[in-house]
Design a protein around this motif. Sequence first.
Motif, PDB file in Angstrom:
ATOM      1  N   GLU A   2       0.595  -0.973   0.235  1.00 45.98           N
ATOM      2  CA  GLU A   2      -0.247   0.360   0.439  1.00 45.98           C
ATOM      3  C   GLU A   2       0.891   0.942   0.184  1.00 45.98           C
ATOM      4  OE1 GLU A   2      -2.109  -3.547   1.309  1.00 45.98           O
ATOM      5  OE2 GLU A   2      -0.388  -2.546   2.531  1.00 45.98           O
ATOM      6  N   MET A   3       2.599   1.139   0.179  1.00 50.49           N
ATOM      7  CA  MET A   3       2.840   2.024   0.605  1.00 50.49           C
ATOM      8  C   MET A   3       3.916   2.774  -0.851  1.00 50.49           C
ATOM      9  SD  MET A   3       5.113   0.990   3.734  1.00 50.49           S
ATOM     10  CE  MET A   3       6.748   2.431   3.722  1.00 50.49           C
ATOM     11  N   ARG A   4       3.652   2.218  -1.613  1.00 56.15           N
ATOM     12  CA  ARG A   4       3.282   1.923  -3.460  1.00 56.15           C
ATOM     13  C   ARG A   4       5.278   2.140  -3.613  1.00 56.15           C
ATOM     14  NH1 ARG A   4       2.019   3.834  -8.563  1.00 56.15           N
ATOM     15  NH2 ARG A   4       2.527   2.592  -9.772  1.00 56.15           N
ATOM     16  N   PRO A   5       5.949   1.169  -2.895  1.00 58.21           N
ATOM     17  CA  PRO A   5       7.419   1.145  -3.102  1.00 58.21           C
ATOM     18  C   PRO A   5       8.264   0.911  -3.633  1.00 58.21           C
ATOM     19  CG  PRO A   5       6.621  -1.084  -2.047  1.00 58.21           C
ATOM     20  CD  PRO A   5       5.715  -0.098  -1.879  1.00 58.21           C
ATOM     21  N   SER A   6       7.345   0.731  -5.455  1.00 59.88           N
ATOM     22  CA  SER A   6       7.987   0.283  -6.252  1.00 59.88           C
ATOM     23  C   SER A   6       7.602   2.088  -7.413  1.00 59.88           C
ATOM     24  CB  SER A   6       7.512  -0.632  -7.161  1.00 59.88           C
ATOM     25  OG  SER A   6       5.713   0.226  -7.899  1.00 59.88           O
ATOM     26  N   TYR A   7       7.399   2.999  -7.253  1.00 54.32           N
ATOM     27  CA  TYR A   7       7.047   4.261  -7.386  1.00 54.32           C
ATOM     28  C   TYR A   7       7.686   5.188  -6.835  1.00 54.32           C
ATOM     29  CZ  TYR A   7       6.099   7.132 -11.334  1.00 54.32           C
ATOM     30  OH  TYR A   7       6.349   8.310 -12.093  1.00 54.32           O
ATOM     31  N   LEU A   8       8.467   5.966  -6.587  1.00 53.53           N
ATOM     32  CA  LEU A   8       9.863   6.557  -5.272  1.00 53.53           C
ATOM     33  C   LEU A   8       8.985   7.797  -5.964  1.00 53.53           C
ATOM     34  CD1 LEU A   8      11.651   7.308  -3.819  1.00 53.53           C
ATOM     35  CD2 LEU A   8      12.945   8.290  -5.652  1.00 53.53           C
ATOM     36  N   SER A  11      23.665  17.237  -6.037  1.00 53.92           N
ATOM     37  CA  SER A  11      24.143  18.310  -7.221  1.00 53.92           C
ATOM     38  C   SER A  11      23.069  18.546  -7.854  1.00 53.92           C
ATOM     39  CB  SER A  11      25.208  18.674  -6.928  1.00 53.92           C
ATOM     40  OG  SER A  11      25.308  20.114  -8.452  1.00 53.92           O
ATOM     41  N   PRO A  12      22.312  18.527  -8.394  1.00 52.63           N
ATOM     42  CA  PRO A  12      21.206  18.974  -9.274  1.00 52.63           C
ATOM     43  C   PRO A  12      21.694  19.463 -10.457  1.00 52.63           C
ATOM     44  CG  PRO A  12      19.959  20.035  -7.626  1.00 52.63           C
ATOM     45  CD  PRO A  12      21.312  19.386  -6.729  1.00 52.63           C
ATOM     46  N   GLN A  13      22.322  20.269 -10.151  1.00 55.34           N
ATOM     47  CA  GLN A  13      23.075  21.560 -11.150  1.00 55.34           C
ATOM     48  C   GLN A  13      24.312  20.898 -12.076  1.00 55.34           C
ATOM     49  OE1 GLN A  13      22.917  22.440  -8.293  1.00 55.34           O
ATOM     50  NE2 GLN A  13      22.258  24.213  -7.788  1.00 55.34           N
ATOM     51  N   ILE A  14      25.255  20.201 -11.536  1.00 56.52           N
ATOM     52  CA  ILE A  14      26.222  18.963 -11.543  1.00 56.52           C
ATOM     53  C   ILE A  14      25.716  17.362 -12.706  1.00 56.52           C
ATOM     54  CG2 ILE A  14      28.082  17.283 -11.503  1.00 56.52           C
ATOM     55  CD1 ILE A  14      28.646  18.886  -8.927  1.00 56.52           C
ATOM     56  N   VAL A  15      24.271  16.989 -11.441  1.00 56.76           N
ATOM     57  CA  VAL A  15      23.605  16.308 -12.531  1.00 56.76           C
ATOM     58  C   VAL A  15      22.468  16.312 -14.024  1.00 56.76           C
ATOM     59  CG1 VAL A  15      21.106  14.471 -12.532  1.00 56.76           C
ATOM     60  CG2 VAL A  15      23.536  14.349 -10.442  1.00 56.76           C
ATOM     61  N   GLU A  16      22.644  17.826 -13.717  1.00 59.87           N
ATOM     62  CA  GLU A  16      21.681  17.846 -15.341  1.00 59.87           C
ATOM     63  C   GLU A  16      22.375  18.760 -16.553  1.00 59.87           C
ATOM     64  OE1 GLU A  16      18.427  21.686 -16.631  1.00 59.87           O
ATOM     65  OE2 GLU A  16      18.948  20.724 -14.757  1.00 59.87           O
ATOM     66  N   ALA A  17      23.666  19.184 -16.024  1.00 57.15           N
ATOM     67  CA  ALA A  17      25.123  19.334 -16.818  1.00 57.15           C
ATOM     68  C   ALA A  17      25.291  18.496 -17.611  1.00 57.15           C
ATOM     69  CB  ALA A  17      25.733  20.168 -16.389  1.00 57.15           C
ATOM     70  N   ALA A  18      25.813  17.028 -16.816  1.00 55.07           N
ATOM     71  CA  ALA A  18      27.487  16.329 -17.134  1.00 55.07           C
ATOM     72  C   ALA A  18      25.696  14.622 -17.884  1.00 55.07           C
ATOM     73  CB  ALA A  18      27.561  16.110 -16.258  1.00 55.07           C
ATOM     74  N   HIS A  19      24.778  15.151 -17.980  1.00 55.62           N
ATOM     75  CA  HIS A  19      23.313  13.801 -18.022  1.00 55.62           C
ATOM     76  C   HIS A  19      23.664  12.756 -17.468  1.00 55.62           C
ATOM     77  CE1 HIS A  19      21.790  14.991 -22.510  1.00 55.62           C
ATOM     78  NE2 HIS A  19      22.758  15.962 -21.976  1.00 55.62           N
ATOM     79  N   LEU A  20      23.610  12.910 -16.046  1.00 58.04           N
ATOM     80  CA  LEU A  20      24.033  11.834 -14.892  1.00 58.04           C
ATOM     81  C   LEU A  20      22.269  11.479 -14.920  1.00 58.04           C
ATOM     82  CD1 LEU A  20      26.904  12.772 -12.579  1.00 58.04           C
ATOM     83  CD2 LEU A  20      26.836  11.332 -14.959  1.00 58.04           C
ATOM     84  N   LYS A  21      22.698  10.926 -13.309  1.00 56.72           N
ATOM     85  CA  LYS A  21      21.250  10.504 -12.920  1.00 56.72           C
ATOM     86  C   LYS A  21      21.390  10.953 -10.931  1.00 56.72           C
ATOM     87  CE  LYS A  21      17.698   7.398 -12.185  1.00 56.72           C
ATOM     88  NZ  LYS A  21      17.450   5.570 -12.531  1.00 56.72           N
ATOM     89  N   GLU A  22      20.448  12.004 -10.603  1.00 56.15           N
ATOM     90  CA  GLU A  22      20.446  11.921  -9.560  1.00 56.15           C
ATOM     91  C   GLU A  22      20.532  10.894  -9.257  1.00 56.15           C
ATOM     92  OE1 GLU A  22      17.126  14.949  -8.584  1.00 56.15           O
ATOM     93  OE2 GLU A  22      18.590  16.532  -9.010  1.00 56.15           O
ATOM     94  N   THR A  23      20.859  10.110  -7.558  1.00 58.85           N
ATOM     95  CA  THR A  23      20.420   9.114  -7.071  1.00 58.85           C
ATOM     96  C   THR A  23      18.902   9.477  -6.273  1.00 58.85           C
ATOM     97  OG1 THR A  23      21.283   7.459  -4.435  1.00 58.85           O
ATOM     98  CG2 THR A  23      22.060  10.096  -5.201  1.00 58.85           C
ATOM     99  N   SER A  24      18.834   8.252  -6.355  1.00 59.29           N
ATOM    100  CA  SER A  24      17.379   8.349  -5.511  1.00 59.29           C
ATOM    101  C   SER A  24      17.156   8.232  -3.760  1.00 59.29           C
ATOM    102  CB  SER A  24      16.542   6.528  -5.426  1.00 59.29           C
ATOM    103  OG  SER A  24      16.974   5.849  -4.984  1.00 59.29           O
TER     104      SER A  24
END
Length: 571
Positions: free
Chosen positions: A265-271, A527-540
């Motif tokens: 019920e907590m919906r753990p599969s979709y952050l 760092s959302p700025q670095i993640v976006e600039a370098a095409h990375l992905k923020e950790t969950s």
Amino acid sequence: MEKEAIISFENFGFQYTAQAEPTLYDINLKIRKGEKVLIAGPSGCGKSTLAHCINGLIPNSYPGKITGSLTVGGKNAQELGLFGLSKTVGTVLQDSDGQFIGLTVAEDIAFALENDCIPTKEMHEQVEKIAELVDVKQVLHHAPHEISGGQKQRVGLGGVMVNQVDVLLFDEPLANLDPATGKQAIVLIDEIQKRTGCAVVIIEHRLEDVLYRPVDRIVVMGEGRILYNDVPDQLLCGKLLQESGIREPLYVTALKYAGVKLTPEMRPSYLPELQLSENQKKQVLSWFAKQPPAEKKQQQEVLLQADNIDFTYEGGHHALRGISAVIHKGEMLSIVGTNGAGKSTFSKVICGFEKPQSGSLTLNGTDLSTMSIKERADHIGYVMQNPNQMISKTQIYDEVALGLRNRGVSEEEIRPRVEKTLKICGLYPFRHWPVSALSYGQKKRVTIASILVLEPEMILLDEPTAGQDLKHYTEIMDFLAELNRQGVTVVLITHDMHLMLEYTPRAIVFNAGKVIADKSAAEVLNSPQIVEAAHLKETSLYHLAQQCGIGDPEEFTRRFIARDREVRKHD
């Protein structure tokens, strides 16, 4: 009313002609139109074999004995044959380059239509329509090699969709993509499925990345059998993923470490839809407070220094633009960034395969431009992504001895050095085996051993864990970490954000030929700025920390990784 199954396995089994035991046992599985199903499992569990049965490669290209039945679109799959199945099932391969036939993107998408002798006017209309659907209209007249990895995947998808198939089958769609492009691929698959109503089957062991968009069902396979076939939320609450050697999403592991009892019920599969009560958020906060602060490693002296390196390829591509970076003795670090950011070019310049137009490189204070490629190789080892591109001998022992023989070292000295290296790499029992008898992961070790035997100060590895499941990934990375503890400097070029977090305290981030960050791995991924600039992905973990009101997501990430490493060490 439940839709009719478009794919139906009933008591299905398969045994390859060349193998003594079956690869699939007693498979009962139905996939309905409009469903999105993820098939996961460790290497060798049978998931690729299952996919080859769905698209007809089995038994048409890979012969063997079939038991039970498989129907696709209500018809017997064996009777439909490869061509008949291609009208219902469109397969998008892991390696996009292996799927190209045309000289331009438009030709490639039109290939199936040309085969069906569709009139030119109608063909042009359909190609335009499909190109719009998969968003490649702007590159229709480009050659396939001129477009990015993500665009190649879109073209591959367009090429199978012109047949107006009912099933889209994706075989490891994320294996060769950088994190941001992988995210876009999952969004694209989700959008296409919603717009067309196709059944979508995704074969992938990177569970968290696929769950960036919801799936209807997850099928977990192990040793040729189906171990689980149900909704994702139920699966993430239990222990089956860990027991099966599949990495569960990081935020799920973090919640379990904090003692949060997960329920479907907590919906753990979709952050984005994860439901945490105030009490559960407090549990996470309390766990974070109790974890010891992450240790900071002391910097060693400088091993390699790059100052203002500039490099342009003959065709005019300006690949490196004033790169300055330092690699310290005995460290383990990642070089990350999108495809084409300059990471591999930088490693080629370090090894001497390419000569920079300006700037300087020093190793232990010595100017590297005074050394030949062979002399550099005595100090810096380079391990390519694909082991098959490095191996040239039939026997394992000869492959590892090759570099020493080329240097004129005597056989009396070669034997103990090769045997010692084979023991370090866990290959000693196989020393008299042919290389062809090894798995992909073992071949990877052979290529590392062939470099290690030369006793370099630094090893550079390009995507060391690409395409590996959790077990083999952990084997390779723990082995590299052990080498690092013995004093070898290890530099990894990688797209794997978890690898970067777990094993390398520091990361150098490349983008468009420049270094845009040189920080701890946790800092980079929080760092959302670095993640976006370098095409990375923020950790969950970043999003979980925010949801729980933890003001320092970076330190939360560090403490989680330290705890996770301890837990896995004792498993």
